[in-house]
Scaffold this motif. Structure first.
Motif, PDB file in Angstrom:
ATOM      1  N   LYS A  48       0.832  -1.208   0.000  1.00 37.53           N
ATOM      2  CA  LYS A  48       0.000   0.000   0.000  1.00 37.53           C
ATOM      3  C   LYS A  48       0.863   1.252   0.000  1.00 37.53           C
ATOM      4  N   ASN A  49       1.929   1.250   0.787  1.00 37.72           N
ATOM      5  CA  ASN A  49       2.833   2.404   0.823  1.00 37.72           C
ATOM      6  C   ASN A  49       3.499   2.628  -0.532  1.00 37.72           C
ATOM      7  N   LEU A  50       3.863   1.547  -1.213  1.00 40.76           N
ATOM      8  CA  LEU A  50       4.441   1.665  -2.557  1.00 40.76           C
ATOM      9  C   LEU A  50       3.462   2.324  -3.518  1.00 40.76           C
ATOM     10  N   VAL A  51       2.206   1.897  -3.425  1.00 36.12           N
ATOM     11  CA  VAL A  51       1.173   2.468  -4.295  1.00 36.12           C
ATOM     12  C   VAL A  51       1.005   3.954  -4.017  1.00 36.12           C
ATOM     13  N   GLU A  52       0.949   4.324  -2.749  1.00 34.29           N
ATOM     14  CA  GLU A  52       0.781   5.736  -2.404  1.00 34.29           C
ATOM     15  C   GLU A  52       1.975   6.566  -2.857  1.00 34.29           C
ATOM     16  N   GLN A  53       3.150   5.969  -2.844  1.00 31.79           N
ATOM     17  CA  GLN A  53       4.354   6.687  -3.237  1.00 31.79           C
ATOM     18  C   GLN A  53       4.481   6.840  -4.746  1.00 31.79           C
ATOM     19  N   HIS A  54       4.147   5.782  -5.501  1.00 34.50           N
ATOM     20  CA  HIS A  54       4.399   5.782  -6.946  1.00 34.50           C
ATOM     21  C   HIS A  54       3.152   5.985  -7.803  1.00 34.50           C
ATOM     22  N   GLN A  55       1.963   5.933  -7.197  1.00 38.46           N
ATOM     23  CA  GLN A  55       0.704   6.238  -7.891  1.00 38.46           C
ATOM     24  C   GLN A  55       0.494   5.427  -9.177  1.00 38.46           C
ATOM     25  N   PRO A  56       0.600   4.104  -9.130  1.00 37.95           N
ATOM     26  CA  PRO A  56       0.351   3.295 -10.330  1.00 37.95           C
ATOM     27  C   PRO A  56      -1.127   3.281 -10.698  1.00 37.95           C
ATOM     28  N   LYS A  57      -1.403   3.172 -11.995  1.00 40.27           N
ATOM     29  CA  LYS A  57      -2.788   3.101 -12.462  1.00 40.27           C
ATOM     30  C   LYS A  57      -3.276   1.657 -12.584  1.00 40.27           C
ATOM     31  N   LYS A  58      -2.352   0.756 -12.973  1.00 38.24           N
ATOM     32  CA  LYS A  58      -2.720  -0.646 -13.177  1.00 38.24           C
ATOM     33  C   LYS A  58      -1.887  -1.522 -12.244  1.00 38.24           C
ATOM     34  N   VAL A  59      -2.580  -2.283 -11.383  1.00 36.44           N
ATOM     35  CA  VAL A  59      -1.900  -3.093 -10.368  1.00 36.44           C
ATOM     36  C   VAL A  59      -2.443  -4.515 -10.427  1.00 36.44           C
ATOM     37  N   ALA A  60      -1.544  -5.502 -10.366  1.00 34.96           N
ATOM     38  CA  ALA A  60      -1.938  -6.913 -10.337  1.00 34.96           C
ATOM     39  C   ALA A  60      -1.345  -7.586  -9.112  1.00 34.96           C
ATOM     40  N   ASP A  61      -2.115  -8.496  -8.522  1.00 34.40           N
ATOM     41  CA  ASP A  61      -1.654  -9.301  -7.391  1.00 34.40           C
ATOM     42  C   ASP A  61      -1.644 -10.751  -7.850  1.00 34.40           C
ATOM     43  N   LEU A  62      -0.459 -11.317  -8.023  1.00 31.52           N
ATOM     44  CA  LEU A  62      -0.327 -12.706  -8.464  1.00 31.52           C
ATOM     45  C   LEU A  62      -0.334 -13.617  -7.243  1.00 31.52           C
ATOM     46  N   GLY A  63      -1.215 -14.620  -7.284  1.00 28.98           N
ATOM     47  CA  GLY A  63      -1.422 -15.459  -6.107  1.00 28.98           C
ATOM     48  C   GLY A  63      -2.226 -14.715  -5.071  1.00 28.98           C
ATOM     49  N   CYS A  64      -3.337 -14.111  -5.508  1.00 39.24           N
ATOM     50  CA  CYS A  64      -4.096 -13.178  -4.654  1.00 39.24           C
ATOM     51  C   CYS A  64      -4.867 -13.866  -3.543  1.00 39.24           C
ATOM     52  N   GLY A  65      -5.071 -15.191  -3.628  1.00 42.91           N
ATOM     53  CA  GLY A  65      -5.699 -15.936  -2.535  1.00 42.91           C
ATOM     54  C   GLY A  65      -7.060 -15.412  -2.135  1.00 42.91           C
ATOM     55  N   ASP A  66      -7.166 -14.953  -0.881  1.00 45.61           N
ATOM     56  CA  ASP A  66      -8.457 -14.479  -0.364  1.00 45.61           C
ATOM     57  C   ASP A  66      -8.704 -12.996  -0.639  1.00 45.61           C
ATOM     58  N   VAL A  67      -7.961 -12.420  -1.546  1.00 37.94           N
ATOM     59  CA  VAL A  67      -8.099 -11.047  -2.084  1.00 37.94           C
ATOM     60  C   VAL A  67      -7.944  -9.951  -1.026  1.00 37.94           C
ATOM     61  N   CYS A  68      -7.337 -10.252   0.116  1.00 35.92           N
ATOM     62  CA  CYS A  68      -7.188  -9.231   1.166  1.00 35.92           C
ATOM     63  C   CYS A  68      -6.407  -8.016   0.671  1.00 35.92           C
ATOM     64  N   LEU A  69      -5.341  -8.244  -0.087  1.00 36.92           N
ATOM     65  CA  LEU A  69      -4.556  -7.119  -0.590  1.00 36.92           C
ATOM     66  C   LEU A  69      -5.368  -6.279  -1.564  1.00 36.92           C
ATOM     67  N   LEU A  70      -6.161  -6.931  -2.407  1.00 36.51           N
ATOM     68  CA  LEU A  70      -6.990  -6.193  -3.367  1.00 36.51           C
ATOM     69  C   LEU A  70      -8.043  -5.351  -2.649  1.00 36.51           C
ATOM     70  N   VAL A  71      -8.578  -5.879  -1.560  1.00 31.35           N
ATOM     71  CA  VAL A  71      -9.579  -5.125  -0.782  1.00 31.35           C
ATOM     72  C   VAL A  71      -8.956  -3.837  -0.249  1.00 31.35           C
ATOM     73  N   ILE A  72      -7.695  -3.906   0.162  1.00 31.79           N
ATOM     74  CA  ILE A  72      -7.001  -2.716   0.654  1.00 31.79           C
ATOM     75  C   ILE A  72      -6.719  -1.744  -0.475  1.00 31.79           C
ATOM     76  N   LEU A  73      -6.256  -2.264  -1.612  1.00 31.43           N
ATOM     77  CA  LEU A  73      -5.821  -1.397  -2.705  1.00 31.43           C
ATOM     78  C   LEU A  73      -6.981  -0.753  -3.465  1.00 31.43           C
TER      79      LEU A  73
END
Length: 387
Positions: free
Chosen positions: A40-65
């Motif tokens: 999340k800190n990386l996203v806030e710092q670099h402001q990417p438009k397109k983000v992928a989570d490989l091996g996303c499992g229970d999608v917890c990271l996607l829920v945050i992002l």
């Protein structure tokens, strides 16, 4: 990080090994949350438009992002179809997303498939996260991974986290942290692999980690080691086009979020903000009139009637309030209350959305009543909602 002194048993090769007074290490926040916070800190710092989570499992990271305003496309890929189907609804827009739409469009998609397969829909991403993924690969799959992610997908940034086996000496058990792990690398092993991959595919890499060790054990490093890879040179459009191929992943779930880029939602938000501002100004006008009615007509010192004094605190004007005070004032004609569009557009968010009075007038057409020359919003000075 908290530590508890208890006696623990270590199972190695089916044998039970007594490990007296071995400390159980507890992380606060939990280690998985620290990993997600790092991304999340990386996203806030670099402001990417397109983000992928490989091996996303229970999608917890996607829920945050999904709450990151800069992201316009969010993708999760996992080989476990059941987990994707079970957790997909967690990514759906809620009522608040419709009442207060995002600034930019957002599309979220979950794909079922192996991260070792090439799918052209994963091209052109700004950030790809591989959180606690590579340790689940056998040697053959691990050899394929760099070619797919670094060579084919070739995103601008890749973040890879994996257990640091140097830290394992602090745990009660000497086996892997998860029964599905095929390996766990020391910091030297991970950095050697990462530097080789980075060199082959024109990336730079920086190493860090989360999960600080306890006092006195700093030499083992963080519990989770992380490599942040950045592409040295952006691929040209033609080079990306050469990689276009078939769609091998199966779409399990997809949704799009309301945004101000969509005219129906944008008009709805503008209309709501205009009515809110007009109502606020109308209430102020009504209070002012009532205070005036309570004041005595004469200032005769002999009149025992005391002048009305409001107990309401005097508001502190913000910069936005000061700017609004420089615009044409609202006015009344009979039972009608008028607010000039020039005053309404001084509201910071309305100015951000509309830009100018002409665009504001366009949004309000056929939705909000204006005066005859279209320069002001017109409402009843008194209505049942005021009482």
């Amino acid at each position: 990080m908290a530590e508890n002194n208890i006696e623990c048993n270590s199972v190695v090769g089916g044998n039970v090994e007594e490990v007296p007074n071995k400390k159980i290490i507890k992380f606060n926040p939990p280690l998985y949350k620290q990993r997600y916070q790092f991304v999340k800190n990386l996203v806030e710092q670099h402001q990417p438009k397109k983000v992928a989570d490989l091996g996303c499992g229970d999608v917890c990271l996607l829920v945050i992002l999904k709450y990151q305003k800069c992201i316009e496309e969010l993708v999760g890929v996992d080989i476990n179809e059941g987990r994707l189907k079970w957790n997909g609804s967690r990514l759906s827009p809620c009522l608040g997303d419709h009442l207060d739409p995002r600034e930019l469009d957002l599309v979220i998609t979950l794909y079922h498939g192996s991260v070792l397969e090439k799918d052209c829909r994963l091209l052109g991403f700004d950030l790809v996260a591989c959180i606690e993924l590579i340790e689940h690969f056998d040697s053959e799959d691990l050899a394929k991974f760099p070619e797919v992610v670094f060579g084919y997908m070739s995103p601008a940034m890749i973040v890879i986290s994996t257990p640091n086996s140097d830290f394992n000496s602090l745990f009660p058990s000497t086996v892997f942290r998860d029964s599905d792990h095929k390996f766990e690398w020391s910091r030297m092993q991970f950095q050697t692999w990462a530097l080789d991959v980075a060199n082959r595919y024109s990336y730079s890499v920086e190493f860090t980690g989360v999960g600080e060790p306890p006092a006195g054990a700093e030499d083992v490093g963080c519990c989770t080691q992380i490599g942040v890879f950045r592409k040295k040179a952006k691929a040209t459009e033609s080079a990306v086009l050469e990689h276009h191929g078939e769609h091998v992943y199966e779409v399990i779930y997809t949704t799009s979020y309301p945004s101000l880029q969509q005219m129906n939602y944008c008009r709805r938000v503008v209309t709501y903000l205009v009515y809110r501002e007009v109502h606020r100004m109308k209430r102020r006008c009504q209070v002012s009139r009532r205070q005036h009615e309570l004041e005595p007509e004469s200032a005769d010192p002999g009149n025992p009637t005391r002048k009305f004094i409001s107990d309401l605190p005097v508001p502190v004007l913000t910069e936005a309030d000061k700017a609004m005070e420089m615009t044409p004032q609202p006015f009344c004609i009979g039972d009608k209350f008028y607010v000039p569009l020039e005053r309404i557009i001084a509201c910071p968010r309305l100015r951000h959305i509309c830009g100018n009075v002409e665009k504001l007038r366009e949004f309000l057409a056929d939705v909000v009543e204006l005066n005859c020359d279209g320069s002001a919003v017109k409402v009843d000075l008194h209505d049942c909602g005021d009482y």
